[in-house]
Write an enzyme that holds these catalytic residues in place. Structure first.
Site, PDB file in Angstrom:
ATOM      1  CB  SER A   1      -0.972  -0.038   1.183  1.00  0.00           C
ATOM      2  OG  SER A   1      -1.902   1.012   1.109  1.00  0.00           O
TER       3      SER A   1
ATOM      4  CG  ASP B   1      -2.230   4.081  -2.093  1.00  0.00           C
ATOM      5  OD1 ASP B   1      -2.881   3.883  -3.135  1.00  0.00           O
ATOM      6  OD2 ASP B   1      -2.392   3.391  -1.068  1.00  0.00           O
TER       7      ASP B   1
ATOM      8  CG  ASP C   1      -2.256  -0.445  -3.113  1.00  0.00           C
ATOM      9  OD1 ASP C   1      -2.049   0.683  -2.615  1.00  0.00           O
ATOM     10  OD2 ASP C   1      -3.009  -1.287  -2.589  1.00  0.00           O
TER      11      ASP C   1
ATOM     12  CG  ASP D   1      -5.596   0.837  -1.738  1.00  0.00           C
ATOM     13  OD1 ASP D   1      -4.745   1.746  -1.658  1.00  0.00           O
ATOM     14  OD2 ASP D   1      -5.630  -0.136  -0.953  1.00  0.00           O
TER      15      ASP D   1
END
Length: 516
Positions: free
Chosen positions: A108, A262, A264, A266
Site C-alpha cells: 500500500s 498511493d 497500489d 486504492d
C-alpha cells in the site's frame, strides 16, 4: 518462523532475508498455506483458480511470479496480470474471472523498504474471519520453504491477463457517474494528477479522459513507476509532503484540483482551492463526506433512492457521513477498521439491499458493488465529476464542503499515532488500552462522556471482537483508541463537533497525549 497473521492489510513487512520479513520463503509459505486451504475446501474436485496482481514496489513482480509458481505446482490455475495493476482492479478481476481467490503483492502506502501480500476471497474482498485464521492455521503447519511445492512435472496452467479486464473495469467505473451534463459544461476543469510512482498511472488518467476532462496535467517525475519512490519520503497521499510536486505543478498551471493516489491506487488524496485561491488539502473524512453528499444528492434528483439503499463507514470515520446518509433516509452500517469489513457488509446484503457507497478516514472510498475494496480509480472519477457539478452551481469543492458544514454542523477530525516498537512497545500499548478500559475518562474537553463502547464486547457491538475503545460526549465529540493492525503504533482518532471544533480538537489531543 514467526506466526504470519492477516491483519487489516494482510501481511506487510520490511523486505529482507530474515525470518518473518517479506522474502522468497515468506511468500512461498504463505502461498502454500493458501493452496492447502483452497484444495482442502475443494470437495467437488473441480479446477480451482486464483487471480494475481502486483504493484510497482521493488520485488513485487518477483513475489507475484513466485506466488504463481507455487499455486500452479499445487494444481491451481492462475490468472496473472501482464504488468502492474491497482489493488481494486485485482478485486474486480477475481469476480470477472470467477476465481476462487486473489493475491495482491503490495504494501500500500508504506515506505520503500516494505512489501506485502493481500489475500482476497472469491467475492473480490480481502479475507476475514474465519477464512483468514484458517489460512494462517494452514501456514503455521509449514516449517520452511522445504515444505512448499514450488515446481512439479505437470503444473496447472496460467493465463496472462490485461487489456480485456482493463476495458471491462473502466466501463463499469464510467457507469457509476451521475452528471454527464455538468462534465460536458466544465470539461476544461484543470486537474493535476500524480500516481506517486505507482499503479494509478495505468488507469486514472484514462478514466478522467473518457469522462471528458480535457485538462489533466501530469507530474512527469512521478509518472515513472519506481519502487524506490525517489521524489517522496513516503508515497502516502495522507501526508502533505508526498503531494509537494503536484501542488507546485498546480500553482504553476493554475489548476483547480489536485488528485494523488498511493502506489497500489486504492487510496486517494486531494487538494482544492479555498476562498482565497490557495490550495488546501482535504483529509479522508472530508473527501468521503463530500462524495457521500454528492452521490446521495444526485441519486435523489435522479429518482434512484427507493428506501432500500445503505451506506457503510468504519468506526473511526467521521459521524458526519452518518448524519448525511440519515438525512436522505438511508441506513448506515458501522464496521471495524479495514475496508474488508465494509465489503463484508456488502456480501451479507447482496440481493437484499443496495450498497451506494462507503468510506474510511484513511483516504479510502468506494461506490457500487463490482469492486469489493477501496478504489482510487472510482474515487478520482467521482471527485472530478463532483467538482464539475459543484462548478455548475457556482461552487468550488471547498465551497461545497463549507455548504455541507453549514447544513450538518462543523466538524474537525485528527489522528495521533504513537510508535512503540519491539516487545516493550507492544506491552506499553496493551497497558495504555487496558488502563483506559478500566478507567474511562469522565469527560472530553469538559463535556460529560455519555457513552463508552468496548469492541471486545461482541455481545454489545455485534461485530468481531477487537481491542478498540470509543468515548462519546454530550457535545458530539468522539475519541477512538486502537493499536495499528499493520505497524507498531497505538492510534488515537479524534472527532470534534461545533463551531469551536478546531479548539476542541486541540484540547482532545492534549487530553490523550499518552506516551509522547
Amino acid at each position: 518462523m514467526p506466526k504470519i497473521e492477516f491483519g487489516t492489510g494482510g501481511i506487510r513487512a520490511e523486505m529482507g532475508d530474515a525470518f518473518g520479513m517479506m522474502n522468497k520463503e515468506t511468500v512461498c509459505i504463505a502461498t502454500q498455506g493458501l493452496a492447502n486451504y483452497l484444495n482442502a475446501h475443494n470437495a467437488a474436485g473441480r479446477q480451482l483458480s486464483v487471480c494475481i496482481s502486483y504493484d510497482s514496489r521493488n520485488n513485487s513482480r518477483y513475489f507475484a511470479e513466485l506466488t504463481r509458481d507455487v499455486l500452479c505446482a499445487n494444481g491451481i490455475k492462475v490468472y496473472i496480470f501482464d504488468d502492474i495493476r491497482p489493488t481494486p482492479e485485482l478485486s474486480y478481476a477475481v469476480r470477472y474471472t470467477r476465481s476462487d481467490a486473489g493475491v495482491m503483492i503490495t504494501a500500500s502506502h508504506n515506505p520503500k523498504e516494505y512489501n506485502g501480500y493481500k489475500v482476497f476471497g472469491n467475492d473480490g474482498a480481502q479475507v476475514t474471519s474465519p477464512v483468514d485464521t484458517d489460512i494462517v492455521a494452514m501456514v503455521a503447519e509449514l516449517g520452511s520453504i522445504d515444505d512448499c511445492t514450488v515446481t512439479c512435472d505437470s503444473p496447472a496452467p496460467f493465463e496472462v491477463i490485461g487489456s480485456e479486464i482493463d476495458e471491462a473495469y473502466m466501463g463499469d467505473i464510467l457507469s457509476l457517474t451521475l452528471s454527464p451534463e455538468a462534465r460536458a459544461a466544465h470539461s476544461d476543469l484543470k486537474i493535476v494528477y500524480t500516481p506517486l510512482h505507482g499503479c494509478g498511472r495505468k488507469l486514472v488518467p484514462e478514466c478522467l479522459s473518457r469522462l471528458g476532462f480535457k485538462n489533466v496535467i501530469h507530474v512527469p517525475e512521478q509518472d515513472v513507476a519506481d519502487g524506490n519512490f525517489p521524489t517522496v519520503v513516503s508515497p502516502n497521499p495522507e501526508e502533505a509532503s508526498a503531494l509537494k510536486l503536484a501542488l507546485d505543478k498546480a500553482r504553476e498551471c493554475g489548476a483547480d484540483l489536485v488528485l494523488a493516489t498511493d502506489p497500489d491506487a486504492d487510496r486517494m488524496g486531494i487538494a482544492v482551492r479555498d476562498d482565497n485561491g490557495e490550495l488546501v488539502l482535504f483529509n479522508g473524512n472530508q473527501t468521503a463526506s463530500m462524495l457521500t453528499y454528492y452521490i446521495l444528492t444526485r441519486w435523489k434528483e435522479l429518482g434512484k433512492l427507493t428506501g432500500n439503499q445503505y451506506v457503510v463507514k468504519t468506526i473511526v470515520t467521521t459521524e458526519l457521513i452518518r448524519e448525511i446518509a440519515a438525512s436522505f433516509g438511508l441506513k448506515v452500517y458501522d464496521v471495524l477498521t479495514g475496508f474488508k469489513y465494509i465489503a463484508e457488509v456488502v456480501r451479507r446484503n447482496e440481493g437484499k439491499a443496495e450498497f451506494v457507497c462507503g468510506g474510511e478516514e484513511s483516504y479510502g472510498f468506494n461506490v457500487g458493488e463490482f469492486v469489493r475494496d477501496k478504489d482510487a480509480q472510482i474515487a478520482c472519477s467521482m471527485i472530478a465529476e463532483c467538482a464539475a457539478w459543484a462548478a455548475g452551481q457556482g461552487l468550488s469543492l471547498y465551497g461545497l464542503m463549507q455548504k455541507i458544514y453549514r447544513e450538518y454542523g462543523y466538524r474537525k477530525e485528527g489522528l495521533m499515532s504513537v510508535v512503540m516498537k519491539g516487545d516493550d512497545g507492544a506491552e506499553r500499548i496493551r497497558g495504555i488500552i487496558a488502563g483506559l478500559r478500566q478507567n474511562a475518562p469522565a469527560e472530553l474537553c469538559g463535556s460529560p462522556v455519555c457513552r463508552v463502547v468496548d469492541y471486545l464486547r461482541t455481545d454489545l457491538t455485534g461485530m468481531p471482537s477487537s481491542n478498540v475503545l470509543q468515548f462519546f460526549d454530550e457535545e458530539g465529540d468522539v475519541v477512538t483508541v486502537r493499536p495499528s493492525g499493520t505497524e507498531p503504533k497505538i492510534k488515537f482518532y479524534f472527532g470534534a463537533k461545533g463551531d469551536n471544533a478546531d479548539e476542541r480538537l486541540a484540547a482532545l489531543k492534549q487530553q490523550f497525549a499518552i506516551g509522547q
